[in-house]
Design a protein around this motif. Structure first.
Motif, PDB file in Angstrom:
ATOM      1  N   HIS A 267       0.817  -1.340  -0.105  1.00  0.00           N
ATOM      2  CA  HIS A 267      -0.115   0.080   0.166  1.00  0.00           C
ATOM      3  C   HIS A 267       0.932   1.355   0.128  1.00  0.00           C
ATOM      4  CE1 HIS A 267      -2.480   3.264   1.912  1.00  0.00           C
ATOM      5  NE2 HIS A 267      -3.211   2.848   0.990  1.00  0.00           N
TER       6      HIS A 267
ATOM      7  N   GLU B 267      -4.643  -0.880  -7.743  1.00  0.00           N
ATOM      8  CA  GLU B 267      -5.841  -0.385  -7.336  1.00  0.00           C
ATOM      9  C   GLU B 267      -5.829   0.870  -6.601  1.00  0.00           C
ATOM     10  OE1 GLU B 267      -9.676  -1.564  -4.272  1.00  0.00           O
ATOM     11  OE2 GLU B 267      -8.191  -3.007  -4.687  1.00  0.00           O
ATOM     12  N   PRO B 268      -6.232   2.116  -7.556  1.00  0.00           N
ATOM     13  CA  PRO B 268      -5.972   3.465  -6.640  1.00  0.00           C
ATOM     14  C   PRO B 268      -7.327   3.557  -6.089  1.00  0.00           C
ATOM     15  CG  PRO B 268      -5.891   3.335  -9.253  1.00  0.00           C
ATOM     16  CD  PRO B 268      -6.357   2.082  -8.938  1.00  0.00           C
TER      17      PRO B 268
ATOM     18  N   ALA C 142      -2.694   3.883  -3.328  1.00  0.00           N
ATOM     19  CA  ALA C 142      -2.978   2.849  -4.006  1.00  0.00           C
ATOM     20  C   ALA C 142      -2.584   1.484  -3.480  1.00  0.00           C
ATOM     21  CB  ALA C 142      -2.536   2.950  -5.633  1.00  0.00           C
TER      22      ALA C 142
ATOM     23  N   ARG D 279       1.345   6.724 -10.955  1.00  0.00           N
ATOM     24  CA  ARG D 279       0.774   5.603 -11.063  1.00  0.00           C
ATOM     25  C   ARG D 279       1.314   4.850 -12.264  1.00  0.00           C
ATOM     26  NH1 ARG D 279      -5.258   6.455 -11.192  1.00  0.00           N
ATOM     27  NH2 ARG D 279      -5.002   7.528  -9.236  1.00  0.00           N
TER      28      ARG D 279
END
Length: 365
Positions: free
Chosen positions: A12, A103-104, A110, A92
């Protein structure tokens, strides 16, 4: 504990004071200064605060008036969401060099599943370190990271060594880590829930673990089951790279309270125009229009109407919002109006396959 569960390597990544840090990066005169993004004006609410401001107790969601009292030298800066989105895209793109399973959660955080990554690197900790270094060198900002076997623990861990740090919770460390954790640090336990847990004698993960699932469901409803499992290190949610948007909204807080529907129509027109613009940009439509009304006493009311067809046209959105506004008499003067469109025509996208690995105590974290 984990023998029947898929063990993944989850990172994360959470940017440090993202909005404020972008402003300080773009405006060198703000570096080292206590700044707040948003919050200007009599009714403003702060979106982000620099670490220099946080030392005084300034934080997001706080009124600008209170923040200025806590920190007299606080500098208020206007939002620049286009710039934040631009920087977020750069970050990103770095993630995608390592995995497509990204997964933002927002512009500044993310999840990444690096169990099977593009670099062939068995160490999620080293990948996180490399990603953070690249963000600093290529973008100019610092990030923190949490690394563990599932999304819940990774998110909790990312806050452990902030700012500009990382924390790895290895499989064999999960149970002890969660048992020692202050209940306020559990993701999903907000301020109100934490106070309720304190009243029930639940202060740490160990205390939480002593409660049965029936007890937790009795006191916390559906969330009780979630608390029961996560404190045991069980959280099976996968990283979802194609999160489907469920709604789209815009709202406005007024400098002066409005007491008549007539005065609100012009405001609603601007809000409907913004919602329509966002829908068109995202190439989606929706059937359910919801009007959000926050009164001067801070009480909240929502009114919804579902149409038999999809819409994204501002005139249709506005007409439906007007109908909802006149649906019943206002309870008080109004400080905020919002319009959201849900029940969208988005289609589920096929997600990349996620593989689990066999459980090993030495998992290469």
């Amino acid at each position: 504990m984990f023998s029947d569960l898929p063990i993944r390597k989850i990172i994360h990544v959470d940017m440090d004071a993202f909005y404020a840090s972008v402003e300080q990066m773009d405006n060198p005169e703000l570096k080292g200064q206590p700044i707040a993004v948003g919050g200007g004006g009599k009714r403003g609410v702060i979106s982000a605060a620099s670490y220099e401001a946080r030392k005084f107790g300034v934080k997001s969601a706080m009124s600008g008036t209170l923040a200025a009292k806590l920190c007299p030298d606080l500098i208020f800066v206007k939002h620049n969401f286009e710039r934040y989105a631009e920087i977020s895209k750069q970050i990103r793109n770095i993630f995608y060099d390592y995995t497509d399973l990204v997964e933002p959660l927002s512009l500044d955080e993310a999840y990444l599943d690096v169990t099977n990554n593009k670099k062939g690197n068995p160490s999620a900790s080293l990948i996180a370190k490399e990603i953070r270094a690249r963000i600093l060198n290529e973008v100019g900002l610092t990030a923190s990271a949490g690394i563990s076997i599932n999304k819940f623990i990774a998110k909790v861990a990312s806050d452990y060594n902030k700012p500009n740090g990382q924390k790895t919770v290895n499989p064999e460390e999960v149970i002890e880590f969660l048992e020692d954790l202050d209940i306020r640090k559990f993701y999903g336990v907000g301020k109100v829930t934490a106070e309720k847990m304190y009243q029930l004698g639940i202060f740490t993960g160990m205390d939480l673990k002593q409660k049965s699932i029936e007890y937790l469901e009795e006191h916390f409803g559906k969330s009780g089951k979630y608390y029961y499992y996560v404190v045991r290190g069980i959280h099976t949610s996968e990283v979802k790279p194609n999160r489907i948007r469920k709604s789209l909204a815009a709202e406005r807080t007024f400098s002066e309270n409005l007491s008549s529907e007539v005065f609100m129509l012009e405001k609603l027109e601007h809000i409907a125009d913004e919602v329509s613009r966002r829908l068109l940009k995202s190439k989606v439509s929706g059937k359910t229009v919801t009007l959000k009304i926050k009164y001067s006493d801070f009480s909240l009311q929502t009114r919804s109407k579902t149409l038999p067809y999809f819409i994204n046209d501002k005139h249709l959105i506005l007409d439906t919002a007007k109908d909802l506004l006149y649906q019943e008499k206002l309870k008080n003067s109004v400080r905020l109006l919002g319009i959201s469109l849900s029940n969208l025509n988005t289609e589920t996208k096929k997600e990349p396959e996620q593989k689990s690995v066999s459980v090993q105590l030495k998992f290469g974290f």
